[in-house]
Design an enzyme around this catalytic site. Sequence first.
Site, mmCIF file in Angstrom:
data_model
loop_
_atom_site.group_PDB
_atom_site.id
_atom_site.type_symbol
_atom_site.label_atom_id
_atom_site.label_comp_id
_atom_site.label_asym_id
_atom_site.label_seq_id
_atom_site.Cartn_x
_atom_site.Cartn_y
_atom_site.Cartn_z
ATOM 1 N N ASP A 148 13.438 -4.984 11.779
ATOM 2 C CA ASP A 148 14.077 -4.664 10.551
ATOM 3 C C ASP A 148 13.116 -4.882 9.658
ATOM 4 O O ASP A 148 12.017 -3.963 9.791
ATOM 5 C CB ASP A 148 15.272 -5.933 10.001
ATOM 6 C CG ASP A 148 16.477 -5.796 11.092
ATOM 7 O OD1 ASP A 148 16.566 -4.588 11.830
ATOM 8 O OD2 ASP A 148 17.337 -6.459 11.195
ATOM 9 N N GLU A 154 10.662 -1.860 8.982
ATOM 10 C CA GLU A 154 11.209 -0.590 8.381
ATOM 11 C C GLU A 154 10.929 -0.846 6.690
ATOM 12 O O GLU A 154 10.953 -2.222 6.432
ATOM 13 C CB GLU A 154 12.433 -0.374 8.775
ATOM 14 C CG GLU A 154 13.669 -1.511 8.159
ATOM 15 C CD GLU A 154 15.044 -1.080 8.864
ATOM 16 O OE1 GLU A 154 14.873 -1.061 10.447
ATOM 17 O OE2 GLU A 154 15.817 -1.071 8.300
ATOM 18 N N HIS A 169 13.066 8.235 10.901
ATOM 19 C CA HIS A 169 14.392 7.989 10.955
ATOM 20 C C HIS A 169 15.172 9.355 10.251
ATOM 21 O O HIS A 169 14.671 9.430 9.251
ATOM 22 C CB HIS A 169 14.914 6.758 10.567
ATOM 23 C CG HIS A 169 16.104 6.575 11.640
ATOM 24 N ND1 HIS A 169 16.566 7.104 12.416
ATOM 25 C CD2 HIS A 169 16.854 5.392 11.547
ATOM 26 C CE1 HIS A 169 17.529 6.609 13.111
ATOM 27 N NE2 HIS A 169 17.909 5.517 12.419
ATOM 28 N N ASN A 219 22.296 -1.326 8.092
ATOM 29 C CA ASN A 219 21.960 -0.288 9.091
ATOM 30 C C ASN A 219 21.936 1.024 8.494
ATOM 31 O O ASN A 219 22.535 1.267 7.445
ATOM 32 C CB ASN A 219 23.419 -0.269 10.126
ATOM 33 C CG ASN A 219 22.793 0.652 11.150
ATOM 34 O OD1 ASN A 219 22.987 1.945 11.190
ATOM 35 N ND2 ASN A 219 22.255 0.386 12.394
ATOM 36 N N SER A 220 20.811 1.732 8.774
ATOM 37 C CA SER A 220 20.665 2.997 8.146
ATOM 38 C C SER A 220 21.877 4.170 8.351
ATOM 39 O O SER A 220 21.987 4.948 7.281
ATOM 40 C CB SER A 220 19.651 3.692 9.180
ATOM 41 O OG SER A 220 18.320 2.986 9.342
ATOM 42 N N LYS A 234 18.627 -6.122 5.225
ATOM 43 C CA LYS A 234 18.628 -4.508 5.122
ATOM 44 C C LYS A 234 20.241 -4.325 5.805
ATOM 45 O O LYS A 234 20.939 -5.316 6.080
ATOM 46 C CB LYS A 234 17.705 -4.123 6.065
ATOM 47 C CG LYS A 234 17.436 -4.859 7.501
ATOM 48 C CD LYS A 234 18.874 -4.714 8.610
ATOM 49 C CE LYS A 234 19.206 -3.352 8.851
ATOM 50 N NZ LYS A 234 18.811 -2.941 10.288
ATOM 51 N N SER A 253 17.239 -3.535 20.064
ATOM 52 C CA SER A 253 17.827 -2.999 18.940
ATOM 53 C C SER A 253 18.478 -3.988 17.908
ATOM 54 O O SER A 253 19.260 -4.794 18.635
ATOM 55 C CB SER A 253 19.042 -2.134 19.306
ATOM 56 O OG SER A 253 19.986 -1.710 18.490
ATOM 57 N N GLY A 254 18.312 -3.991 16.547
ATOM 58 C CA GLY A 254 18.844 -4.767 15.924
ATOM 59 C C GLY A 254 20.260 -4.832 15.749
ATOM 60 O O GLY A 254 21.059 -5.787 15.673
ATOM 61 N N LEU A 255 20.792 -3.457 15.473
ATOM 62 C CA LEU A 255 22.084 -3.145 15.836
ATOM 63 C C LEU A 255 22.814 -3.827 16.904
ATOM 64 O O LEU A 255 23.971 -4.461 16.900
ATOM 65 C CB LEU A 255 22.452 -1.569 15.771
ATOM 66 C CG LEU A 255 23.862 -1.288 15.914
ATOM 67 C CD1 LEU A 255 24.705 -1.741 14.802
ATOM 68 C CD2 LEU A 255 23.928 0.373 16.148
ATOM 69 N N ARG A 272 8.453 2.078 10.410
ATOM 70 C CA ARG A 272 9.547 2.812 10.211
ATOM 71 C C ARG A 272 9.924 3.422 8.907
ATOM 72 O O ARG A 272 9.811 2.554 7.940
ATOM 73 C CB ARG A 272 10.780 2.086 10.633
ATOM 74 C CG ARG A 272 12.082 2.570 10.458
ATOM 75 C CD ARG A 272 13.021 2.101 11.510
ATOM 76 N NE ARG A 272 14.464 2.312 11.042
ATOM 77 C CZ ARG A 272 15.453 1.838 11.859
ATOM 78 N NH1 ARG A 272 15.324 0.916 12.769
ATOM 79 N NH2 ARG A 272 16.608 2.154 11.289
ATOM 80 N N ASP A 323 24.870 -5.769 11.221
ATOM 81 C CA ASP A 323 23.565 -5.279 11.007
ATOM 82 C C ASP A 323 22.916 -5.500 9.825
ATOM 83 O O ASP A 323 22.382 -4.840 9.132
ATOM 84 C CB ASP A 323 23.360 -4.116 11.778
ATOM 85 C CG ASP A 323 21.951 -3.694 11.865
ATOM 86 O OD1 ASP A 323 21.091 -4.492 12.078
ATOM 87 O OD2 ASP A 323 21.708 -2.453 12.261
ATOM 88 N N ASP A 350 13.125 -4.208 17.346
ATOM 89 C CA ASP A 350 13.356 -3.502 16.230
ATOM 90 C C ASP A 350 13.549 -4.924 15.179
ATOM 91 O O ASP A 350 14.448 -5.655 14.904
ATOM 92 C CB ASP A 350 14.716 -3.106 16.009
ATOM 93 C CG ASP A 350 15.641 -2.667 15.081
ATOM 94 O OD1 ASP A 350 14.833 -2.792 13.961
ATOM 95 O OD2 ASP A 350 16.526 -2.192 15.036
HETATM 96 C C1 SPV Z 1 18.907 -0.195 15.890
HETATM 97 O O1 SPV Z 1 19.094 0.007 16.965
HETATM 98 O O2 SPV Z 1 19.188 -1.208 15.281
HETATM 99 C C2 SPV Z 1 18.285 0.709 14.952
HETATM 100 C C3 SPV Z 1 18.367 2.204 15.122
HETATM 101 O O3 SPV Z 1 17.635 0.416 13.937
HETATM 102 S S1 SPV Z 1 19.461 2.844 14.014
HETATM 103 O O4 SPV Z 1 20.748 2.062 14.412
HETATM 104 O O5 SPV Z 1 19.608 4.029 14.442
HETATM 105 O O6 SPV Z 1 19.049 2.513 12.770
HETATM 106 MG MG MG Z 2 17.856 -1.708 13.520
#
Ligand code: SPV
Ligand code: MG
Length: 575
Positions: free
Chosen positions: A93, A120, A196, A128-129, A126, A52-54, A165, A64, A91
């Site tokens: 990004d 994505e 997502h 975080n979504s 980027k 996970s990027g986060l 993504r 993130d 992930d």
């Molecule tokens: C992550 O885990 O970094 C993701 C998923 O990209 S989310 O944080 O839900 O966008």
């Molecule tokens: Mg991410």
Amino acid sequence: MNAREPAFVSQSRSARLRQMLVSSELEFMMEAHNGLSARIVREAGFKAIWGSGLAISAQFGVRDNNEASWTQVVDTLEFMADASDLPILLDGDTGYGNFNNVRRLVRKLEQRGIAGVCIEDKQFPKTNSFINGEAQPLADIDEFCGKIKAGKDSQNDEHFSIVARVEALIAGWGMDEALRRAEAYRRAGADAILIHSKLSRPDEILEFAREWAGRAPLVIVPTKYYSTPTEVFREAGISTVIWANHLIRAATSAMQAVAKEIHASETLVNVEDSIAAVNEIFRLQDADEYSEAEDRYLSGGRAACSAVVLAASRGKGLEAVTEDRPKVMLPIAGKPLLRWLVDAFKKQGVNDITVVGGYRADAIDTAGIRLVVNEQHAQTGELASLACALDKLTGDTVVSYGDLLFRSYILRDLVESEAAFSVVVDSSLTDTENASVRDFAWCSAADDRGLFGNKIVLRHVASGQEQSSAASAAQVPHGRWVGLLNVRGAGLERLQAVMRELQTRDDFASLDMPALLNALIEAGESIEVQYVHGHWRGVNDLDDFRRAGDFAHAQAPFATAVGGATANDAHGGVQ
Ligand code: SPV
Ligand code: MG
């Protein structure tokens, strides 16, 4: 197929990830953000890891927003891949740049054993979504398709997966746009689509899945619609569910609670039982494997070498200087006798040292050693002390008197001996008229330099009553046992067996080390003799004690330059 089935596990990581993506079963991936969490994910039974990027940026303490560089992320993944043999889907990004960055990323990920990457359709850098998703600009479709193609064209491993993504629902561009993008990415070569959503209900994901109708595997991240029963995803034909951030969040809550508690209470007692034991950390780090490897590769493949130092006595004739300490704590040239011995052992890689104390054991400096105490020291002899340490011994062992100083080659040669039992005998000491000398030794042959390299074995060492009556012995001894016995390999078990037998004797309490050597010989053991001619000292009386300083000085670096002609030993000065 079950993750534990051998056929699955024997496949490459990338093949396993691909198989999960295309399988008709609903599959799951768990987030990890470093080596330790990757290990934990594997042990929990998951088949794959979401890098996970986060979570990875959070464990670095950054946002993130691509604040951590892509190489820092890849380095982290390498630790994760080392700690766990599971496939990892990174992930990635937006791919950290344009098509060219994606190509390089794919090659580097393959080199580090990463099974796939998810990119994505947003713009670099980027966000975080879940942070103001509607404000986030999406990538141009064609440009993003170029990235997918470039990534697919640059992979060497046919099973490496690229997951595309779609962020159209996050950015508020609607279902049609999401489907249009997903189809374009599929045509560009994506192995799966991650759709997502930031809604708390799964409605738009389920609608997307219906419209998509299985054109390519669908991956989802139900962080916001977490209350949806998993069965709903299964029925919707979802390929893979990513539990995206739950280990970093769990770690965060635990760390917050523990830090707060320790700060408030200024003690560890309230947290110790509710956190992982230090041994659990060692286990997760595979510390045991390290110990085994150490046995295999260090010290020329020898098992770890240990030592037992017999240090229970006050020292006959030394009462004037041992009021408040045992003999081994007498200062010799600036440091205690025992420290000279311990340093000598450590220099030869003998690090597991058990010292058997007795008289004033409380005054023994325990740094770097294990202290066991012969509580009966006043009424017992050397073997009773040795018995106190016997169960501490594993592997090759040196048993040593505590009052020795010696040149380092003596111990080196002894521990390098391949024999099950070997001892050091000083052939310069054969004068049985000298009452202060004990432990006279008789061997299979006298020390003769012409015999150098020939195997000589011990026949007998003066023990008990013989110590004082050696002068009357029929045969002149070949030397004196200096108080060093090396036990190697299976020798230890045999020594323990002989000790057990001796312990059944009525006079066990009075037995000395020579009695053990003689019992080993009587039991048929061959004890190899390593002759020396001086180069060591025992500290048996005040005279010895006074002279020991000179000898010790000579063992210190540059001692001859500083201390002058002090390198002679006590026994005739043969160098
Ligand atoms: C992550 O885990 O970094 C993701 C998923 O990209 S989310 O944080 O839900 O966008
Ligand atoms: Mg991410």
